[in-house]
Write an enzyme that holds these catalytic residues in place. Structure first.
Site, mmCIF file in Angstrom:
data_model
loop_
_atom_site.group_PDB
_atom_site.id
_atom_site.type_symbol
_atom_site.label_atom_id
_atom_site.label_comp_id
_atom_site.label_asym_id
_atom_site.label_seq_id
_atom_site.Cartn_x
_atom_site.Cartn_y
_atom_site.Cartn_z
ATOM 1 N N TYR A 247 0.713 -1.158 0.060
ATOM 2 C CA TYR A 247 -0.015 -0.060 0.038
ATOM 3 C C TYR A 247 0.850 1.279 0.185
ATOM 4 C CZ TYR A 247 -3.902 -2.713 0.170
ATOM 5 O OH TYR A 247 -5.223 -3.681 -0.200
ATOM 6 N N GLN B 141 -15.093 2.347 -5.788
ATOM 7 C CA GLN B 141 -14.705 0.896 -5.103
ATOM 8 C C GLN B 141 -13.260 1.612 -5.034
ATOM 9 O OE1 GLN B 141 -16.402 -2.911 -6.425
ATOM 10 N NE2 GLN B 141 -16.932 -1.132 -7.918
ATOM 11 N N ASN B 142 -12.694 2.648 -5.585
ATOM 12 C CA ASN B 142 -11.411 2.963 -5.839
ATOM 13 C C ASN B 142 -10.627 3.769 -4.631
ATOM 14 O OD1 ASN B 142 -11.565 1.924 -8.364
ATOM 15 N ND2 ASN B 142 -11.559 3.661 -9.613
ATOM 16 N N ILE B 143 -9.456 3.543 -4.291
ATOM 17 C CA ILE B 143 -8.825 4.086 -3.392
ATOM 18 C C ILE B 143 -7.896 5.198 -3.491
ATOM 19 C CG2 ILE B 143 -9.114 2.014 -1.794
ATOM 20 C CD1 ILE B 143 -6.289 1.265 -2.054
ATOM 21 N N HIS C 53 -14.466 1.715 -0.337
ATOM 22 C CA HIS C 53 -13.240 0.729 0.005
ATOM 23 C C HIS C 53 -12.089 1.304 0.535
ATOM 24 C CE1 HIS C 53 -14.974 -2.738 -2.912
ATOM 25 N NE2 HIS C 53 -15.565 -2.494 -1.824
ATOM 26 N N CYS D 144 -6.299 3.810 12.728
ATOM 27 C CA CYS D 144 -5.694 3.443 13.692
ATOM 28 C C CYS D 144 -6.344 2.171 14.321
ATOM 29 C CB CYS D 144 -5.751 4.668 14.814
ATOM 30 S SG CYS D 144 -4.701 3.939 16.272
ATOM 31 N N CYS E 297 0.176 6.941 15.924
ATOM 32 C CA CYS E 297 -1.045 7.681 15.481
ATOM 33 C C CYS E 297 -1.205 9.179 16.253
ATOM 34 C CB CYS E 297 -2.152 6.830 16.108
ATOM 35 S SG CYS E 297 -3.769 7.660 15.886
ATOM 36 N N THR F 12 -15.997 -1.696 -13.776
ATOM 37 C CA THR F 12 -15.794 -2.475 -12.702
ATOM 38 C C THR F 12 -16.536 -3.835 -12.968
ATOM 39 O OG1 THR F 12 -16.741 -3.030 -10.434
ATOM 40 C CG2 THR F 12 -18.302 -1.750 -11.677
ATOM 41 N N LEU G 224 -14.963 -1.645 -20.477
ATOM 42 C CA LEU G 224 -14.153 -1.879 -21.587
ATOM 43 C C LEU G 224 -14.752 -3.146 -22.216
ATOM 44 C CD1 LEU G 224 -11.709 -1.308 -23.164
ATOM 45 C CD2 LEU G 224 -10.248 -2.764 -21.658
HETATM 46 C C1 BJW Z 1 -11.991 -0.668 -18.163
HETATM 47 C C2 BJW Z 1 -10.852 -0.279 -18.766
HETATM 48 C C3 BJW Z 1 -10.973 1.121 -19.439
HETATM 49 C C4 BJW Z 1 -10.170 -2.129 -17.717
HETATM 50 N N1 BJW Z 1 -12.328 1.673 -19.515
HETATM 51 N N2 BJW Z 1 -13.272 -0.255 -18.135
HETATM 52 C C5 BJW Z 1 -19.403 -15.345 -1.985
HETATM 53 C C6 BJW Z 1 -20.476 -14.872 -2.868
HETATM 54 C C7 BJW Z 1 -20.724 -13.661 -2.876
HETATM 55 C C8 BJW Z 1 -19.892 -12.632 -1.794
HETATM 56 C C9 BJW Z 1 -18.937 -13.103 -1.297
HETATM 57 C C10 BJW Z 1 -18.650 -14.434 -1.202
HETATM 58 N N3 BJW Z 1 -17.747 -14.642 -0.520
HETATM 59 C C11 BJW Z 1 -17.121 -13.570 0.068
HETATM 60 C C12 BJW Z 1 -18.085 -12.639 -0.152
HETATM 61 C C13 BJW Z 1 -17.763 -11.060 -0.009
HETATM 62 C C14 BJW Z 1 -16.607 -10.539 -0.691
HETATM 63 C C15 BJW Z 1 -16.733 -10.555 -1.849
HETATM 64 O O1 BJW Z 1 -17.374 -10.000 -2.749
HETATM 65 N N4 BJW Z 1 -15.971 -11.688 -2.481
HETATM 66 C C16 BJW Z 1 -16.039 -11.902 -3.812
HETATM 67 C C17 BJW Z 1 -14.386 -12.313 -4.225
HETATM 68 C C18 BJW Z 1 -16.729 -12.996 -4.155
HETATM 69 N N5 BJW Z 1 -16.743 -9.062 -0.165
HETATM 70 C C19 BJW Z 1 -16.467 -8.599 0.799
HETATM 71 O O2 BJW Z 1 -15.850 -9.320 1.781
HETATM 72 C C20 BJW Z 1 -16.675 -7.112 1.011
HETATM 73 N N6 BJW Z 1 -17.381 -6.974 2.328
HETATM 74 C C21 BJW Z 1 -18.505 -7.616 2.516
HETATM 75 O O3 BJW Z 1 -19.176 -8.208 1.864
HETATM 76 O O4 BJW Z 1 -18.951 -7.213 3.880
HETATM 77 C C22 BJW Z 1 -20.444 -7.876 4.444
HETATM 78 C C23 BJW Z 1 -21.273 -6.482 4.316
HETATM 79 C C24 BJW Z 1 -21.396 -5.907 3.107
HETATM 80 C C25 BJW Z 1 -22.514 -4.935 2.993
HETATM 81 C C26 BJW Z 1 -23.083 -4.356 4.380
HETATM 82 C C27 BJW Z 1 -22.760 -5.298 5.558
HETATM 83 C C28 BJW Z 1 -22.099 -6.323 5.601
HETATM 84 C C29 BJW Z 1 -15.446 -6.243 1.144
HETATM 85 C C30 BJW Z 1 -14.991 -6.309 -0.176
HETATM 86 C C31 BJW Z 1 -13.477 -5.405 -0.206
HETATM 87 C C32 BJW Z 1 -12.634 -5.355 -1.455
HETATM 88 N N7 BJW Z 1 -11.495 -4.926 -1.386
HETATM 89 C C33 BJW Z 1 -10.574 -4.641 -2.507
HETATM 90 C C34 BJW Z 1 -9.506 -4.107 -2.081
HETATM 91 C C35 BJW Z 1 -9.474 -2.554 -1.433
HETATM 92 C C36 BJW Z 1 -8.196 -2.133 -1.236
HETATM 93 C C37 BJW Z 1 -7.393 -2.084 -2.534
HETATM 94 O O5 BJW Z 1 -7.544 -1.485 -3.353
HETATM 95 O O6 BJW Z 1 -6.265 -2.710 -2.416
HETATM 96 O O7 BJW Z 1 -11.406 -3.580 -3.197
HETATM 97 S S1 BJW Z 1 -10.624 -6.009 -3.617
HETATM 98 C C38 BJW Z 1 -10.565 -5.180 -5.050
HETATM 99 O O8 BJW Z 1 -11.697 -5.603 -5.823
HETATM 100 C C39 BJW Z 1 -10.601 -3.741 -4.673
HETATM 101 C C40 BJW Z 1 -11.516 -3.452 -5.729
HETATM 102 O O9 BJW Z 1 -12.447 -2.044 -5.221
HETATM 103 C C41 BJW Z 1 -12.750 -4.332 -5.982
HETATM 104 C C42 BJW Z 1 -13.369 -4.117 -7.200
HETATM 105 O O10 BJW Z 1 -12.585 -4.287 -8.503
HETATM 106 P P1 BJW Z 1 -12.899 -3.497 -9.428
HETATM 107 O O11 BJW Z 1 -12.837 -2.309 -9.241
HETATM 108 O O12 BJW Z 1 -14.323 -4.183 -10.240
HETATM 109 O O13 BJW Z 1 -11.610 -4.020 -10.755
HETATM 110 P P2 BJW Z 1 -11.481 -5.163 -11.456
HETATM 111 O O14 BJW Z 1 -10.210 -5.284 -11.758
HETATM 112 O O15 BJW Z 1 -12.079 -6.490 -10.955
HETATM 113 O O16 BJW Z 1 -12.231 -4.764 -12.752
HETATM 114 C C43 BJW Z 1 -12.069 -3.808 -13.634
HETATM 115 C C44 BJW Z 1 -12.702 -3.465 -14.904
HETATM 116 O O17 BJW Z 1 -12.639 -2.469 -15.601
HETATM 117 C C45 BJW Z 1 -12.718 -4.793 -15.718
HETATM 118 O O18 BJW Z 1 -14.248 -5.084 -16.114
HETATM 119 C C46 BJW Z 1 -12.109 -4.503 -16.924
HETATM 120 O O19 BJW Z 1 -12.619 -4.764 -18.158
HETATM 121 C C47 BJW Z 1 -12.640 -2.989 -17.032
HETATM 122 N N8 BJW Z 1 -11.486 -1.917 -17.575
HETATM 123 N N9 BJW Z 1 -9.796 -0.956 -18.561
HETATM 124 C C48 BJW Z 1 -13.493 0.955 -18.973
HETATM 125 N N10 BJW Z 1 -9.957 1.654 -19.869
#
Ligand code: BJW
Length: 235
Positions: free
Chosen positions: A52, A87-89, A105, A113, A132, A172, A198
């Site tokens: 990070y 979802q971006n940081i 996220h 902390c 902290c 996403t 995309l």
């Molecule tokens: C373009 C492009 C261009 C490229 N133009 N497009 C089983 C079933 C269902 C759910 C679960 C399960 N087991 C566990 C879960 C829950 C779990 C989960 O979803 N897991 C899955 C893997 C199944 N989720 C959690 O644990 C979350 N918490 C939760 O559910 O708590 C319970 C709760 C919820 C709500 C209320 C109360 C309780 C927490 C999830 C945390 C995710 N964290 C991360 C890391 C954050 C820090 C960091 O950045 O390091 O977040 S993981 C990572 O994935 C990051 C992202 O925000 C997130 C999503 O990724 P994103 O943004 O979609 O990126 P990509 O790479 O996947 O996709 C990019 C897209 O862009 C692609 O489609 C490309 O084609 C496209 N693209 N270039 C336009 N130029």
């Protein structure tokens, strides 16, 4: 017309920020699932902090692209009628002109902390375990939401999704919940839904309309449509 926009890593791809699940599925050599969990932090805190710290430092090397700027322009025109949740940081939405960004996220430029739970603005490194600023204890971690943790601001997001006339998902993969479920939730509450990505995503079948191509092209064109239509946004 109340619009909710959800963004993911794809909107920052053209700025040079790597996505998580494209190409070989690695984020700078790491599987995101290996570093983005509380368990990974417990097992290998130095590796996770360095991961990070490197991403925080890399913010200085990237700039917002036309997609971020178009959403900044949209906020200027719509004000409270636009709710932007990312979802971006990274901070590219803010630098692209958006002033009210909901980082579900967490944020790279913030530290959390583990002792007093304060969230403090942070621009330096954390691997050296600085104290902290609130409580003085050396338990600062990245202020990001890892798998198994609850995303920020969920109550407000769900209220906004229920109010939405239009839900737009940009760059996403629809692979991570709860964000992946927003399209169906918004649709159930009467919103039209539009995907700008995309390529087709896991969520594409749930959208009223999907447009595929680079965000830097699709987003400015869509914003022009919305602003040119007297807010009766086309889908
Ligand atoms: C373009 C492009 C261009 C490229 N133009 N497009 C089983 C079933 C269902 C759910 C679960 C399960 N087991 C566990 C879960 C829950 C779990 C989960 O979803 N897991 C899955 C893997 C199944 N989720 C959690 O644990 C979350 N918490 C939760 O559910 O708590 C319970 C709760 C919820 C709500 C209320 C109360 C309780 C927490 C999830 C945390 C995710 N964290 C991360 C890391 C954050 C820090 C960091 O950045 O390091 O977040 S993981 C990572 O994935 C990051 C992202 O925000 C997130 C999503 O990724 P994103 O943004 O979609 O990126 P990509 O790479 O996947 O996709 C990019 C897209 O862009 C692609 O489609 C490309 O084609 C496209 N693209 N270039 C336009 N130029």
């Amino acid at each position: 017309m109340h619009i909710v926009v959800l963004t993911g890593a794809g909107i920052s791809a053209e700025s040079g920020v790597p996505t998580f699940r494209d190409a070989d599925g690695l984020w700078e050599g790491h599987h995101v699932e290996d570093v983005a969990t509380p368990e990974a932090y417990e097992a290998q805190p130095t590796m996770v902090q360095e991961f990070y710290d490197a991403r925080r430092a890399a913010l200085a090397t990237v700039e917002p692209n036309p997609a971020h700027q178009a959403l900044g322009r949209l906020e200027q025109e719509l004000g409270d009628d636009l709710f932007l949740v990312t979802q971006n940081i990274d901070d590219l939405h803010e630098r692209g002109g958006s002033t009210r960004v909901h980082h579900m996220h967490g944020e790279l430029r913030s530290a959390l902390c583990r002792a007093c739970h304060a969230r403090v603005e942070w621009t330096g490194t954390l691997v050296d375990y600085p104290p902290c600023p609130r409580c003085g204890i050396t338990e600062l971690r990245p202020d990001v939401v890892w798998f198994g943790e609850i995303p920020y601001g969920m109550d407000e997001i769900m209220v906004e999704l229920q109010r939405a006339d239009l839900f737009v998902s940009i760059g996403t993969s629809g692979a991570v919940y709860p964000a992946a479920g927003f399209v169906q939730f918004a649709a159930r509450h009467g919103a039209r839904t539009l995907e700008l990505n995309l390529v087709p995503s896991e969520g594409t079948p749930f959208f009223t309309e999907a447009r595929h191509g680079p965000a830097g092209v699709l987003v400015p064109a869509w914003v022009d449509e919305v602003l040119g239509s007297g807010l009766d946004a086309p889908v």
